[in-house]
Scaffold this motif. Structure first.
Motif, PDB file in Angstrom:
ATOM      1  N   VAL A  91     -14.600 -20.463 143.895  1.00 16.37           N
ATOM      2  CA  VAL A  91     -15.260 -19.985 142.872  1.00 16.37           C
ATOM      3  C   VAL A  91     -17.159 -19.480 143.843  1.00 16.37           C
ATOM      4  O   VAL A  91     -17.317 -20.639 143.631  1.00 16.37           O
ATOM      5  CB  VAL A  91     -15.607 -20.234 141.815  1.00 16.37           C
ATOM      6  N   ASP A  92     -17.575 -18.529 144.029  1.00 11.55           N
ATOM      7  CA  ASP A  92     -18.968 -18.292 144.189  1.00 11.55           C
ATOM      8  C   ASP A  92     -19.591 -18.537 143.269  1.00 11.55           C
ATOM      9  O   ASP A  92     -20.788 -18.585 142.967  1.00 11.55           O
ATOM     10  CB  ASP A  92     -18.061 -16.816 145.082  1.00 11.55           C
ATOM     11  N   ARG A  93     -18.698 -17.697 142.282  1.00 11.52           N
ATOM     12  CA  ARG A  93     -19.612 -17.489 140.625  1.00 11.52           C
ATOM     13  C   ARG A  93     -18.721 -16.995 139.482  1.00 11.52           C
ATOM     14  O   ARG A  93     -18.101 -15.977 140.189  1.00 11.52           O
ATOM     15  CB  ARG A  93     -21.013 -16.726 141.143  1.00 11.52           C
ATOM     16  N   ARG A  94     -19.838 -16.869 138.698  1.00  8.68           N
ATOM     17  CA  ARG A  94     -18.433 -15.988 137.406  1.00  8.68           C
ATOM     18  C   ARG A  94     -19.322 -15.941 136.535  1.00  8.68           C
ATOM     19  O   ARG A  94     -19.945 -16.194 135.640  1.00  8.68           O
ATOM     20  CB  ARG A  94     -17.697 -17.954 136.171  1.00  8.68           C
ATOM     21  N   SER A 103     -11.916 -18.973 132.310  1.00  3.67           N
ATOM     22  CA  SER A 103     -12.762 -19.585 131.288  1.00  3.67           C
ATOM     23  C   SER A 103     -13.591 -21.129 131.227  1.00  3.67           C
ATOM     24  O   SER A 103     -14.158 -21.318 130.899  1.00  3.67           O
ATOM     25  CB  SER A 103     -12.681 -19.614 129.728  1.00  3.67           C
ATOM     26  N   THR A 104     -12.559 -21.338 131.961  1.00  2.26           N
ATOM     27  CA  THR A 104     -12.468 -23.019 132.535  1.00  2.26           C
ATOM     28  C   THR A 104     -12.932 -23.444 133.696  1.00  2.26           C
ATOM     29  O   THR A 104     -13.041 -24.163 134.219  1.00  2.26           O
ATOM     30  CB  THR A 104     -11.170 -23.804 132.273  1.00  2.26           C
ATOM     31  N   LEU A 105     -13.183 -21.984 134.399  1.00  2.07           N
ATOM     32  CA  LEU A 105     -13.245 -22.035 136.068  1.00  2.07           C
ATOM     33  C   LEU A 105     -14.778 -22.034 136.486  1.00  2.07           C
ATOM     34  O   LEU A 105     -15.520 -21.929 135.727  1.00  2.07           O
ATOM     35  CB  LEU A 105     -12.850 -21.248 136.575  1.00  2.07           C
ATOM     36  N   ARG A 106     -15.316 -23.090 136.881  1.00  2.00           N
ATOM     37  CA  ARG A 106     -16.828 -23.538 137.994  1.00  2.00           C
ATOM     38  C   ARG A 106     -16.760 -23.246 138.796  1.00  2.00           C
ATOM     39  O   ARG A 106     -15.946 -23.390 139.226  1.00  2.00           O
ATOM     40  CB  ARG A 106     -17.530 -24.643 137.668  1.00  2.00           C
ATOM     41  N   ASN A 107     -17.953 -22.990 139.610  1.00  2.00           N
ATOM     42  CA  ASN A 107     -18.624 -23.049 140.751  1.00  2.00           C
ATOM     43  C   ASN A 107     -17.740 -23.807 141.340  1.00  2.00           C
ATOM     44  O   ASN A 107     -18.275 -24.678 140.899  1.00  2.00           O
ATOM     45  CB  ASN A 107     -20.042 -22.736 140.917  1.00  2.00           C
ATOM     46  N   GLU A 108     -17.344 -23.611 142.687  1.00  2.00           N
ATOM     47  CA  GLU A 108     -16.609 -24.190 144.084  1.00  2.00           C
ATOM     48  C   GLU A 108     -15.889 -25.170 143.244  1.00  2.00           C
ATOM     49  O   GLU A 108     -15.209 -25.957 143.808  1.00  2.00           O
ATOM     50  CB  GLU A 108     -17.906 -25.046 144.344  1.00  2.00           C
ATOM     51  N   ARG A 150     -10.657 -29.308 141.416  1.00  2.00           N
ATOM     52  CA  ARG A 150     -12.078 -28.945 140.638  1.00  2.00           C
ATOM     53  C   ARG A 150     -13.259 -29.086 141.502  1.00  2.00           C
ATOM     54  O   ARG A 150     -13.086 -30.257 142.036  1.00  2.00           O
ATOM     55  CB  ARG A 150     -11.670 -29.584 139.066  1.00  2.00           C
ATOM     56  N   ALA A 151     -14.140 -29.009 140.706  1.00  2.00           N
ATOM     57  CA  ALA A 151     -15.867 -29.691 141.971  1.00  2.00           C
ATOM     58  C   ALA A 151     -16.654 -29.927 141.249  1.00  2.00           C
ATOM     59  O   ALA A 151     -16.571 -29.550 139.697  1.00  2.00           O
ATOM     60  CB  ALA A 151     -16.043 -28.528 142.273  1.00  2.00           C
ATOM     61  N   LYS A 152     -17.328 -31.006 141.747  1.00  2.00           N
ATOM     62  CA  LYS A 152     -18.853 -31.401 140.579  1.00  2.00           C
ATOM     63  C   LYS A 152     -19.719 -30.109 140.643  1.00  2.00           C
ATOM     64  O   LYS A 152     -19.389 -29.828 141.799  1.00  2.00           O
ATOM     65  CB  LYS A 152     -19.392 -32.649 140.897  1.00  2.00           C
ATOM     66  N   THR A 153     -20.157 -30.292 140.118  1.00  2.00           N
ATOM     67  CA  THR A 153     -21.704 -29.333 140.419  1.00  2.00           C
ATOM     68  C   THR A 153     -22.364 -29.528 141.212  1.00  2.00           C
ATOM     69  O   THR A 153     -23.173 -30.845 142.089  1.00  2.00           O
ATOM     70  CB  THR A 153     -23.113 -29.212 139.348  1.00  2.00           C
ATOM     71  N   PRO A 154     -22.601 -28.708 142.658  1.00  2.00           N
ATOM     72  CA  PRO A 154     -22.472 -29.197 144.532  1.00  2.00           C
ATOM     73  C   PRO A 154     -24.390 -29.199 143.812  1.00  2.00           C
ATOM     74  O   PRO A 154     -25.230 -29.426 142.795  1.00  2.00           O
ATOM     75  CB  PRO A 154     -22.912 -27.839 144.885  1.00  2.00           C
ATOM     76  N   PRO A 155     -24.751 -30.169 144.532  1.00  2.00           N
ATOM     77  CA  PRO A 155     -26.371 -30.621 144.734  1.00  2.00           C
ATOM     78  C   PRO A 155     -27.457 -29.273 144.664  1.00  2.00           C
ATOM     79  O   PRO A 155     -28.901 -29.495 144.767  1.00  2.00           O
ATOM     80  CB  PRO A 155     -26.923 -31.750 145.599  1.00  2.00           C
ATOM     81  N   ARG A 215     -26.612 -34.659 154.428  1.00  2.00           N
ATOM     82  CA  ARG A 215     -26.083 -35.173 153.408  1.00  2.00           C
ATOM     83  C   ARG A 215     -24.704 -34.557 152.932  1.00  2.00           C
ATOM     84  O   ARG A 215     -23.410 -35.462 153.180  1.00  2.00           O
ATOM     85  CB  ARG A 215     -27.115 -35.652 152.554  1.00  2.00           C
ATOM     86  N   TYR A 216     -24.899 -33.410 153.136  1.00  2.00           N
ATOM     87  CA  TYR A 216     -23.319 -32.790 152.645  1.00  2.00           C
ATOM     88  C   TYR A 216     -23.148 -31.417 153.534  1.00  2.00           C
ATOM     89  O   TYR A 216     -22.872 -30.175 152.914  1.00  2.00           O
ATOM     90  CB  TYR A 216     -24.227 -32.501 150.937  1.00  2.00           C
ATOM     91  N   ARG A 217     -22.939 -31.614 154.698  1.00  2.00           N
ATOM     92  CA  ARG A 217     -22.939 -30.836 155.575  1.00  2.00           C
ATOM     93  C   ARG A 217     -22.136 -29.580 155.248  1.00  2.00           C
ATOM     94  O   ARG A 217     -21.697 -28.767 155.374  1.00  2.00           O
ATOM     95  CB  ARG A 217     -22.772 -31.680 156.820  1.00  2.00           C
ATOM     96  N   TYR A 218     -21.117 -30.618 154.636  1.00  2.00           N
ATOM     97  CA  TYR A 218     -19.670 -29.568 154.248  1.00  2.00           C
ATOM     98  C   TYR A 218     -20.018 -28.612 152.848  1.00  2.00           C
ATOM     99  O   TYR A 218     -19.526 -28.054 153.617  1.00  2.00           O
ATOM    100  CB  TYR A 218     -18.277 -31.024 153.975  1.00  2.00           C
ATOM    101  N   LEU A 219     -20.875 -28.807 151.883  1.00  2.00           N
ATOM    102  CA  LEU A 219     -20.870 -27.748 151.847  1.00  2.00           C
ATOM    103  C   LEU A 219     -22.034 -26.897 151.982  1.00  2.00           C
ATOM    104  O   LEU A 219     -21.749 -25.587 151.652  1.00  2.00           O
ATOM    105  CB  LEU A 219     -21.652 -28.683 150.049  1.00  2.00           C
TER     106      LEU A 219
END
Ligand code: ASP
Length: 599
Positions: free
Chosen positions: A25-28, A63-68, A106-111, A127-131
């Motif tokens: 999910v890039d953006r909602r 409606s429960t989807l969040r970014n990433e 599911r994904a945590k809110t990215p930094p 530190r979060y290169r994969y993101l």
């Protein structure tokens, strides 16, 4: 697969068809009850529309989807309503009318924001290169890197080269940097070295009769990290038998002049590649890797200025030095602060500074300048005729700024090279969409290492002297030229190579000149000398820095932007946390004790 299509494969040709997509999910965006999701996968982004009246269950999940969040969706390809198309997206005229959504992770809110090009602290990114690599610019860079390597492989394959891989655990090979060492468990006290390059191995492959070798090789050099330097880097390594300089240069010209437009058709390559000797490059540009996209050439004005009463000039000339300068067009009105900025840059090279001469009356030809148009501390000691001559030599006119450096050639070259680049930057003289390649040749074989009071190789000890210089190498090492060539692009050295020594006697003599004892030569390079005694063909090669080249191709200013998992500026890998301490048992195995002072 969990998908029938990649996002950007979906187009209006599939109108009305049911497709299954999977990605992030890039953006909602919630528009009243209607939910829009930008779904991202490796290919790009596509819009999903989730309408509660069509599919209430899908809408509930939507409606429960969040970014990433990672999702799989099934739906029908539909035209976007008139007026809501997005011409910036390849998929901007269509959307997926969603029937079914499944959350795969599911994904945590990215930094940091993945979906926006915002400035983020580099250490956080690493530190979060994969993101970080999920972001579109970084993904594009990594895929460009892939395209470059693929092009190189295909090109060399079509020319009959064989890709041969060589070991990483080897014996030290000199490229002028510090080695990374790997302790041996089986042989206490002994070490492998990681290759600074596959130099000796590729030469042995020529002795082996392979004739055309290449490799996408990892090289390791324990040097300070910079924007264009990493402790480990990747190079396209090439070696050929029965060749001369021109053969290798022609091969590189064909490779790079084909590669650039294949990947970046918007970039113009200046053809044919420029050729400069090392002496010419140093004289005209003050460095051996000049940016030729702009002119700003250095000229010698010693004959005009040495006779002036100005102490700085007099002193330099009487000590055997020279006065050289460049003209900065239109910078004659620089403020004190701007001039001070240039002074600081000049001093950062270790020089005493630069003499600035500001010329007023924009447009006035050099020969018509008057003393009142000239502002400089040197003006008091020079007459107007001298100033007119200097301005003429530097191709300047009223309104320009003259920058004059005095001293030995090393000093003036360093100052004027730095100032030349700075002026070009300030005036935006370097066209981003131009690639100006240049071969630099005729390097001296040795330079004097004054700190250790000995000769050192300009390139590496395997580079051959010119044929005509061979008889006098031992006698006059300072005057001998090497068969070394560099390929320079827009101010960066992107490749370097040479025709090699293939005679054991000559190779031994060069090692001796480099202050190795016979014992050291046999111990460190005995295998090469021995190999050369079994019929070595004349051979030569080159190696091109892939990271640096891809950096230029992606218009990035650091190679870290095009390396998937780079070290940071302090040579650390922040994703994995390396280097790190290891368990005491591991050290015991390796017969290593850590100095008490460290832990
Ligand atoms: N081994 C050299 C380098 O890594 C390249 C070469 O001479 O082919 O710079």
């Amino acid at each position: 697969m969990l998908k029938t299509h990649y996002a950007t494969e979906v187009n209006s040709g599939l109108l009305g068809q049911t497709v299954t997509l999977a990605g992030w999910v890039d953006r909602r965006r919630d528009h009243g009850s209607l939910i829009f999701i930008d779904l991202r996968d490796v290919s790009g982004v596509i819009q999903l529309a989730i309408n509660p009246e069509v599919e209430p269950h899908a809408h509930e999940i939507g409606s429960t989807l969040r970014n990433e969040y990672v999702v799989q969706v099934t739906g029908q390809v539909a035209m976007r309503p008139e007026g809501t198309q997005n011409s910036k997206l390849p998929t901007g005229d269509i959307e997926i009318s969603v029937k079914k959504v499944e959350i795969l992770a599911r994904a945590k809110t990215p930094p940091f924001y993945i979906n926006e090009e915002v400035e983020v602290d580099e250490n956080v990114r690493l530190r979060y290169r994969y993101l970080d690599l999920r972001r579109s610019r970084m993904k594009r860079n990594i895929l460009t890197r892939h395209s470059v390597i693929r092009y190189m492989r295909n090109f060399l394959d079509s020319k009959g080269f064989a890709e041969v891989d060589t070991p990483i655990l080897i014996k030290s090979t000199p490229e002028g940097a510090r080695d990374y060492l790997v302790p041996s468990r089986i042989y206490p006290g002994k070490f492998y070295a990681l290759p600074q390059s596959p130099q000796q191995m590729k030469q042995l492959l020529m002795v082996a009769g392979l004739e055309k070798y290449y490799q996408i090789a990892k090289c390791f050099r324990d040097e300070d990290t910079r924007a264009d330097r990493q402790p480990e880097f990747t190079q396209l390594d090439i070696e050929m038998s029965f060749v001369e300089e021109g053969d290798i240069m022609a091969l590189m010209e064909e490779l790079f002049s084909g590669l650039v437009p294949a990947i970046r058709p918007d970039i113009k390559v200046v053809m044919p590649f420029t050729r400069l000797t090392y002496a010419e490059a140093m004289e005209r540009f003050g460095c051996d890797k000049p940016d030729l996209r702009y002119d700003l050439q250095i000229n010698d004005v010693t004959d005009i200025t040495a006779a002036s009463g100005f102490g700085v000039f007099q002193k330099a000339a009487s000590a055997g030095g020279r006065i050289r300068g460049i003209a900065a067009p239109g910078c004659g009105n620089y403020s004190r602060r701007e001039l001070d900025g240039l002074q600081e840059i000049a001093r950062s090279t270790g020089a005493g500074g630069v003499v600035t001469v500001s010329l007023g009356k924009p447009g006035t030809p050099a020969g018509e300048l008057e003393m009142e148009d000239v502002h400089s501390i040197a003006a008091k000691y020079m007459d107007i005729e001298q100033i007119r001559q200097v301005a003429t030599r530097l191709k300047a006119a009223g309104g320009d700024l003259l920058l004059l450096a005095a001293g030995d050639d090393d000093t003036t070259s360093a100052v004027l090279d730095r100032l030349r680049r700075e002026i070009a930057r300030r005036l935006s003289l370097a066209d981003e969409k131009t690639f100006h390649f240049c071969f630099v040749t005729d390097f001296p074989l040795f330079y004097r290492d004054t700190e250790h009071n000995r000769w050192d190789s300009m390139h590496h000890p395997f580079t051959s002297p010119r044929e005509e210089d061979k008889p006098v190498v031992a006698e006059k090492p300072g005057e001998v030229f090497g068969r070394h060539y560099d390929l320079v692009l827009n101010g960066y050295e992107i490749a370097g190579g040479s025709i090699r020594i293939h005679e054991a006697d000559l190779q031994r003599m060069i090692f001796r000149l480099l202050a190795y004892t016979d014992e050291q030569i046999d111990e460190r390079f005995g295998h090469m000398l021995e190999a050369f005694s079994y019929g070595a063909p004349p051979h030569g090669g080159i190696a091109a820095g892939i990271d640096r080249f891809v950096m230029l191709l992606c218009q990035e200013s650091s190679i870290r932007e095009v390396i998937p998992f780079p070290k940071n500026q302090n040579a650390q890998d922040l994703t994995f946390g390396a280097p790190d301490f290891v368990a005491p048992e591991q050290l015991d195995d390796l017969h290593i004790k850590i100095d008490d002072k460290i832990s």
